[in-house]
Design an enzyme around this catalytic site. Structure first.
Site, mmCIF file in Angstrom:
data_model
loop_
_atom_site.group_PDB
_atom_site.id
_atom_site.type_symbol
_atom_site.label_atom_id
_atom_site.label_comp_id
_atom_site.label_asym_id
_atom_site.label_seq_id
_atom_site.Cartn_x
_atom_site.Cartn_y
_atom_site.Cartn_z
ATOM 1 N N HIS A 8 18.482 -5.615 -45.231
ATOM 2 C CA HIS A 8 18.413 -4.898 -46.505
ATOM 3 C C HIS A 8 19.804 -4.506 -47.000
ATOM 4 C CE1 HIS A 8 19.414 -1.014 -44.683
ATOM 5 N NE2 HIS A 8 18.617 -1.357 -43.681
ATOM 6 N N SER A 11 21.739 1.272 -47.794
ATOM 7 C CA SER A 11 20.820 2.359 -48.141
ATOM 8 C C SER A 11 21.606 3.642 -48.411
ATOM 9 C CB SER A 11 19.822 2.600 -47.008
ATOM 10 O OG SER A 11 20.450 3.259 -45.914
ATOM 11 N N GLU A 12 20.911 4.633 -48.954
ATOM 12 C CA GLU A 12 21.553 5.921 -49.205
ATOM 13 C C GLU A 12 22.078 6.540 -47.913
ATOM 14 O OE1 GLU A 12 22.385 7.271 -51.895
ATOM 15 O OE2 GLU A 12 21.216 6.309 -53.463
ATOM 16 N N THR A 20 19.325 6.235 -39.372
ATOM 17 C CA THR A 20 18.166 6.142 -40.267
ATOM 18 C C THR A 20 16.879 5.804 -39.527
ATOM 19 O OG1 THR A 20 19.679 5.346 -41.973
ATOM 20 C CG2 THR A 20 17.332 5.159 -42.423
ATOM 21 N N GLU A 86 13.024 -1.108 -38.779
ATOM 22 C CA GLU A 86 14.251 -0.836 -38.036
ATOM 23 C C GLU A 86 13.906 -0.235 -36.674
ATOM 24 O OE1 GLU A 86 16.996 -1.322 -36.918
ATOM 25 O OE2 GLU A 86 18.454 -0.591 -38.384
ATOM 26 N N HIS A 88 13.637 2.480 -33.995
ATOM 27 C CA HIS A 88 13.415 3.923 -34.126
ATOM 28 C C HIS A 88 14.517 4.653 -33.355
ATOM 29 C CE1 HIS A 88 11.592 7.831 -34.142
ATOM 30 N NE2 HIS A 88 10.479 7.411 -34.714
ATOM 31 N N ARG A 113 23.709 3.268 -29.743
ATOM 32 C CA ARG A 113 23.636 2.383 -30.899
ATOM 33 C C ARG A 113 23.542 0.912 -30.517
ATOM 34 N NH1 ARG A 113 28.113 3.140 -35.245
ATOM 35 N NH2 ARG A 113 26.646 1.769 -36.334
ATOM 36 N N ARG A 114 24.274 0.492 -29.490
ATOM 37 C CA ARG A 114 24.455 -0.935 -29.251
ATOM 38 C C ARG A 114 23.891 -1.458 -27.942
ATOM 39 N NH1 ARG A 114 24.583 -2.889 -33.990
ATOM 40 N NH2 ARG A 114 26.348 -2.247 -35.281
ATOM 41 N N ASN A 183 18.630 -3.909 -36.681
ATOM 42 C CA ASN A 183 18.218 -4.075 -35.291
ATOM 43 C C ASN A 183 16.971 -4.930 -35.107
ATOM 44 O OD1 ASN A 183 20.134 -2.577 -33.490
ATOM 45 N ND2 ASN A 183 19.701 -0.979 -34.992
#
Length: 229
Positions: A8, A11-12, A20, A86, A88, A113-114, A183
């Protein structure tokens, strides 16, 4: 056979550098431009679709809509599934990534994160951010709704959907586009390319840039390229 993947547009919360996950945020204005540009590049490349797949999150759905509109393919059937959501991010959702790194250390946040198999801090059962409180998930078995995921768990929901629903469409000769998330797409790319658990940590998928795979009859990639020009 060609398969097109699109993360996508911005995003904001991407813009604000927030975790997110399953939180439903809209595209930023830059994200709208990215999605529209992706659609124009798809049209210029002559890529046509017979069926489309996306998640149940607004930022991916809108990205797909812009892509189909700009490529003059708004009529293409669209299937939405939470399995393409995405990853969670659990209790990290809504937190600023930089501030979280300052609190817990950059190495720990990088693992959250990774890493392939490191779970983030999970949401408490009574946390108002629990997805069970969201109407779009009310038909799901509560045991299927995560309180936090790593990439391994994300892959374990994405790949069955690929195998059972998406791959059969491709094998029938239908041209597929998938608009999803960083992800969930990393999980799919890991599976398609056979990327190791360690190497997947370094894979980054840019927002709003179509990734085109050329697949053989076994749906194994023989070529891939981004439509970034």
């Amino acid at each position: 056979m060609k398969l097109v993947l699109i993360r996508h547009g911005q995003s904001e919360w991407n813009k604000l550098n927030l975790f997110t996950g399953w939180h439903d945020v809209d595209l930023s204005q830059e994200g709208v431009v990215e999605a529209m540009t992706a659609g124009k590049r798809i049209k210029e490349a002559g890529l046509e679709f017979d069926v489309a797949f996306t998640s149940v999150l607004t930022r991916a759905i809108k990205t797909l809509n812009y892509v189909l509109e700009e490529s003059d393919q708004m009529w293409v059937p669209v299937h939405k599934s939470w399995r393409l959501n995405e990853r969670h991010y659990g209790a990290l959702q809504g937190l600023n990534k930089q501030e979280t790194a300052e609190k817990y250390g950059a190495d720990q946040v990088q693992k959250w994160r990774r890493s392939y198999d490191t779970l983030p801090p999970l949401l408490e059962e009574n946390d108002e951010r629990q997805a069970k409180n969201d109407r779009r998930y009310q038909l799901l078995d509560t045991h299927a709704i995560p309180s936090g995921e790593n990439l391994k768990v994300t892959l374990e929901r994405v790949i069955p959907y690929w195998m059972d629903t998406i791959a059969p469409e491709i094998k029938e000769g239908r041209r597929v586009v998938i608009a999803a998330h960083g992800n969930s797409l990393r999980a799919l790319v890991k599976f398609l390319e056979g990327i190791s658990d360690d190497e997947i940590m370094d894979l980054e998928i840019p927002t709003g840039v179509p990734l085109v795979y050329e697949l053989n009859d076994d749906l194994k990639p023989v070529n891939k390229y981004y439509l970034d020009k």
